[in-house]
Motif scaffolding. Structure first.
Motif, PDB file in Angstrom:
ATOM      1  N   PHE A 106       0.830  -1.203   0.000  1.00 28.00           N
ATOM      2  CA  PHE A 106       0.000   0.000   0.000  1.00 28.00           C
ATOM      3  C   PHE A 106       0.868   1.257   0.000  1.00 28.00           C
ATOM      4  N   TYR A 107       1.858   1.285   0.884  1.00 29.45           N
ATOM      5  CA  TYR A 107       2.689   2.492   0.964  1.00 29.45           C
ATOM      6  C   TYR A 107       3.623   2.633  -0.236  1.00 29.45           C
ATOM      7  N   ARG A 108       4.068   1.534  -0.798  1.00 29.68           N
ATOM      8  CA  ARG A 108       4.851   1.631  -2.036  1.00 29.68           C
ATOM      9  C   ARG A 108       4.045   2.319  -3.134  1.00 29.68           C
ATOM     10  N   GLU A 109       2.778   1.949  -3.246  1.00 29.36           N
ATOM     11  CA  GLU A 109       1.943   2.493  -4.309  1.00 29.36           C
ATOM     12  C   GLU A 109       1.614   3.970  -4.088  1.00 29.36           C
ATOM     13  N   ILE A 110       1.270   4.348  -2.856  1.00 35.96           N
ATOM     14  CA  ILE A 110       0.876   5.748  -2.662  1.00 35.96           C
ATOM     15  C   ILE A 110       2.081   6.683  -2.673  1.00 35.96           C
ATOM     16  N   TYR A 111       3.263   6.188  -2.309  1.00 34.79           N
ATOM     17  CA  TYR A 111       4.463   7.019  -2.447  1.00 34.79           C
ATOM     18  C   TYR A 111       4.858   7.144  -3.909  1.00 34.79           C
ATOM     19  N   ALA A 112       4.619   6.098  -4.692  1.00 33.80           N
ATOM     20  CA  ALA A 112       4.946   6.156  -6.122  1.00 33.80           C
ATOM     21  C   ALA A 112       4.136   7.236  -6.828  1.00 33.80           C
ATOM     22  N   VAL A 113       2.950   7.542  -6.316  1.00 33.21           N
ATOM     23  CA  VAL A 113       2.141   8.623  -6.886  1.00 33.21           C
ATOM     24  C   VAL A 113       2.902   9.936  -6.859  1.00 33.21           C
ATOM     25  N   ASN A 114       3.740  10.127  -5.847  1.00 30.98           N
ATOM     26  CA  ASN A 114       4.549  11.341  -5.720  1.00 30.98           C
ATOM     27  C   ASN A 114       5.985  11.136  -6.191  1.00 30.98           C
ATOM     28  N   GLY A 115       6.225  10.068  -6.950  1.00 26.66           N
ATOM     29  CA  GLY A 115       7.525   9.858  -7.566  1.00 26.66           C
ATOM     30  C   GLY A 115       8.578   9.218  -6.692  1.00 26.66           C
ATOM     31  N   ILE A 116       8.186   8.719  -5.521  1.00 25.06           N
ATOM     32  CA  ILE A 116       9.139   8.061  -4.619  1.00 25.06           C
ATOM     33  C   ILE A 116       8.981   6.554  -4.767  1.00 25.06           C
ATOM     34  N   THR A 117      10.012   5.914  -5.263  1.00 20.87           N
ATOM     35  CA  THR A 117       9.933   4.483  -5.561  1.00 20.87           C
ATOM     36  C   THR A 117      10.790   3.621  -4.645  1.00 20.87           C
ATOM     37  N   GLU A 118      11.612   4.240  -3.817  1.00 23.98           N
ATOM     38  CA  GLU A 118      12.457   3.486  -2.892  1.00 23.98           C
ATOM     39  C   GLU A 118      12.053   3.803  -1.460  1.00 23.98           C
ATOM     40  N   LEU A 119      11.529   2.827  -0.759  1.00 23.41           N
ATOM     41  CA  LEU A 119      11.148   2.980   0.643  1.00 23.41           C
ATOM     42  C   LEU A 119      11.929   1.984   1.486  1.00 23.41           C
ATOM     43  N   LYS A 120      12.418   2.443   2.614  1.00 22.24           N
ATOM     44  CA  LYS A 120      13.108   1.562   3.544  1.00 22.24           C
ATOM     45  C   LYS A 120      12.160   1.231   4.695  1.00 22.24           C
ATOM     46  N   PHE A 121      11.633   0.033   4.663  1.00 24.32           N
ATOM     47  CA  PHE A 121      10.687  -0.380   5.692  1.00 24.32           C
ATOM     48  C   PHE A 121      11.434  -0.885   6.925  1.00 24.32           C
ATOM     49  N   PRO A 122      10.757  -0.898   8.082  1.00 24.26           N
ATOM     50  CA  PRO A 122      11.404  -1.414   9.295  1.00 24.26           C
ATOM     51  C   PRO A 122      11.894  -2.841   9.118  1.00 24.26           C
ATOM     52  N   GLU A 123      13.052  -3.135   9.685  1.00 23.95           N
ATOM     53  CA  GLU A 123      13.560  -4.501   9.660  1.00 23.95           C
ATOM     54  C   GLU A 123      12.832  -5.379  10.665  1.00 23.95           C
ATOM     55  N   HIS A 124      12.291  -4.754  11.707  1.00 23.40           N
ATOM     56  CA  HIS A 124      11.609  -5.493  12.769  1.00 23.40           C
ATOM     57  C   HIS A 124      10.275  -4.820  13.048  1.00 23.40           C
ATOM     58  N   TYR A 125       9.294  -5.624  13.459  1.00 18.43           N
ATOM     59  CA  TYR A 125       7.991  -5.116  13.907  1.00 18.43           C
ATOM     60  C   TYR A 125       7.741  -5.657  15.330  1.00 18.43           C
ATOM     61  N   PRO A 126       8.450  -5.146  16.319  1.00 18.74           N
ATOM     62  CA  PRO A 126       8.321  -5.672  17.686  1.00 18.74           C
ATOM     63  C   PRO A 126       6.951  -5.383  18.275  1.00 18.74           C
ATOM     64  N   VAL A 127       6.512  -6.257  19.159  1.00 21.32           N
ATOM     65  CA  VAL A 127       5.217  -6.085  19.814  1.00 21.32           C
ATOM     66  C   VAL A 127       5.413  -5.876  21.314  1.00 21.32           C
ATOM     67  N   SER A 128       4.352  -5.367  21.957  1.00 20.01           N
ATOM     68  CA  SER A 128       4.382  -5.058  23.400  1.00 20.01           C
ATOM     69  C   SER A 128       5.546  -4.144  23.748  1.00 20.01           C
ATOM     70  N   ARG A 129       5.811  -3.180  22.893  1.00 23.55           N
ATOM     71  CA  ARG A 129       6.933  -2.261  23.091  1.00 23.55           C
ATOM     72  C   ARG A 129       6.521  -0.823  22.808  1.00 23.55           C
ATOM     73  N   LEU A 130       7.097   0.101  23.572  1.00 28.45           N
ATOM     74  CA  LEU A 130       7.024   1.515  23.247  1.00 28.45           C
ATOM     75  C   LEU A 130       8.035   1.760  22.136  1.00 28.45           C
ATOM     76  N   LEU A 131       7.581   2.362  21.030  1.00 28.14           N
ATOM     77  CA  LEU A 131       8.426   2.462  19.836  1.00 28.14           C
ATOM     78  C   LEU A 131       9.005   3.845  19.594  1.00 28.14           C
ATOM     79  N   GLY A 132       8.284   4.897  19.983  1.00 29.83           N
ATOM     80  CA  GLY A 132       8.734   6.259  19.691  1.00 29.83           C
ATOM     81  C   GLY A 132       7.566   7.214  19.793  1.00 29.83           C
ATOM     82  N   CYS A 133       7.610   8.289  19.015  1.00 30.78           N
ATOM     83  CA  CYS A 133       6.563   9.296  19.104  1.00 30.78           C
ATOM     84  C   CYS A 133       6.432  10.065  17.796  1.00 30.78           C
TER      85      CYS A 133
END
Length: 307
Positions: free
Chosen positions: A64-91
């Motif tokens: 989904f995010y690859r496609e909607i960023y491509a609309v604005n000409g961005i074709t390279e996205l760096k996705f998270p390497e990890h999707y940890p659970v039960s964790r505070l991640l940031g803000c």
């Protein structure tokens, strides 16, 4: 236990399911969709719920995010390497909240951002920051206060995030931080309902996939504001579930017992990986300030008062 009343939110926090939680703090996701308007402006802490995301959900949202960023000409996205659970991640910084139809026709923001709005209310998020080491904690429904001791530890471990396409949402009244609210764009610019524009098949498929991924969280819950997001929002809160252990346990249905690379995406990085992250962050001075290795190592331990 964290305070869950909206009247006194000093350090507001929101629990979200993965992968939506990490996508938000990594600056890829810019719109947090809810069935209720945001009660806050300013910093919002993001906590990942205890449910392990399946691989199909992660793929659907990354597509989904690859496609909607491509609309604005961005074709390279760096996705998270990890999707940890039960964790505070940031803000992130919540700068406003508008209705989905308002966002869809807001010409002052990129088209890809307008396509993100898929729920009744769209919380507009800027300035993401992530924790070098995600911190174990329990979440609650709705928006609640982050405990003071946890907050004091978390602010020392934040680092800057470079978003693929940073967005600034202009306020109708710069003197009023609550001026960007539901109805403000319609009354200001007489925004008409946008007619459906034909989308490329790949974009339509990605939007359908993202919507389907969200339906897995539809549950019959009591109808009140603190848990309405359980039934309707893609990144719904998860409450009252303790993690089985300090690290994420995998959903065996999403793995065939052989995909170690996929498995690692749900785990908190190992001690060596964490140390490498800390060394790199301190060496590059990436927003950690005066935090020492000793301070940051302490952040990897769950606060004793959080259960």
């Amino acid at each position: 236990m964290g305070s869950r009343g909206h009247g006194n939110l000093r350090n507001p926090c929101l629990t979200m399911h993965q992968p939506w939680a990490s996508l938000l703090v990594y600056g890829i996701k810019r719109i947090e969709g809810r069935s209720w308007p945001s009660p806050i402006r300013g910093r919002l802490w993001i906590h990942a719920a205890s449910k392990v995301p399946d691989l199909e959900t992660i793929k659907a949202m990354e597509d989904f995010y690859r496609e909607i960023y491509a609309v604005n000409g961005i074709t390279e996205l760096k996705f998270p390497e990890h999707y940890p659970v039960s964790r505070l991640l940031g803000c992130v910084e919540v700068v406003g909240c508008v209705k989905c139809e308002e966002l869809a026709c807001w010409e002052e923001v990129p088209e890809g951002v307008r396509l993100e709005g898929q729920t009744d209310f769209c919380w507009l998020c800027e300035k993401p920051q992530k924790l070098v080491i995600p911190m174990e904690m329990r979440g609650y429904q709705g928006v609640y206060n982050l405990e003071r001791k946890l907050f004091d530890a978390a602010v020392r471990g934040l680092c800057h995030v470079d978003s693929p396409l940073p967005v600034r949402f202009p306020l109708p009244d710069p003197r009023d931080r609550f001026s960007l609210k539901p109805g403000s764009l319609i009354t200001q610019s007489s925004c008409a309902k946008v007619s459906e524009v034909e989308k490329p098949p790949s974009l339509s498929a990605a939007i359908a996939g993202a919507r389907a991924a969200a339906t897995q969280f539809s549950k019959k819950e009591p109808n009140n504001q603190n848990n309405r997001d359980q039934g309707r929002d893609a990144s719904t809160s998860s409450v009252g579930r303790k993690p089985h252990n300090r690290y994420t346990q995998l959903d065996a249905r999403s793995l065939n017992g052989s995909d170690n690379t996929a498995e690692n995406r749900f785990l908190v990085p190992s001690s060596n990986q964490q140390q490498n992250q800390l060394d790199s962050a301190v060496h590059n001075n990436s927003g950690i300030g005066r935090t020492t290795h000793r301070d940051l190592n302490q952040l990897s331990q769950p606060p004793s008062q959080v259960k």
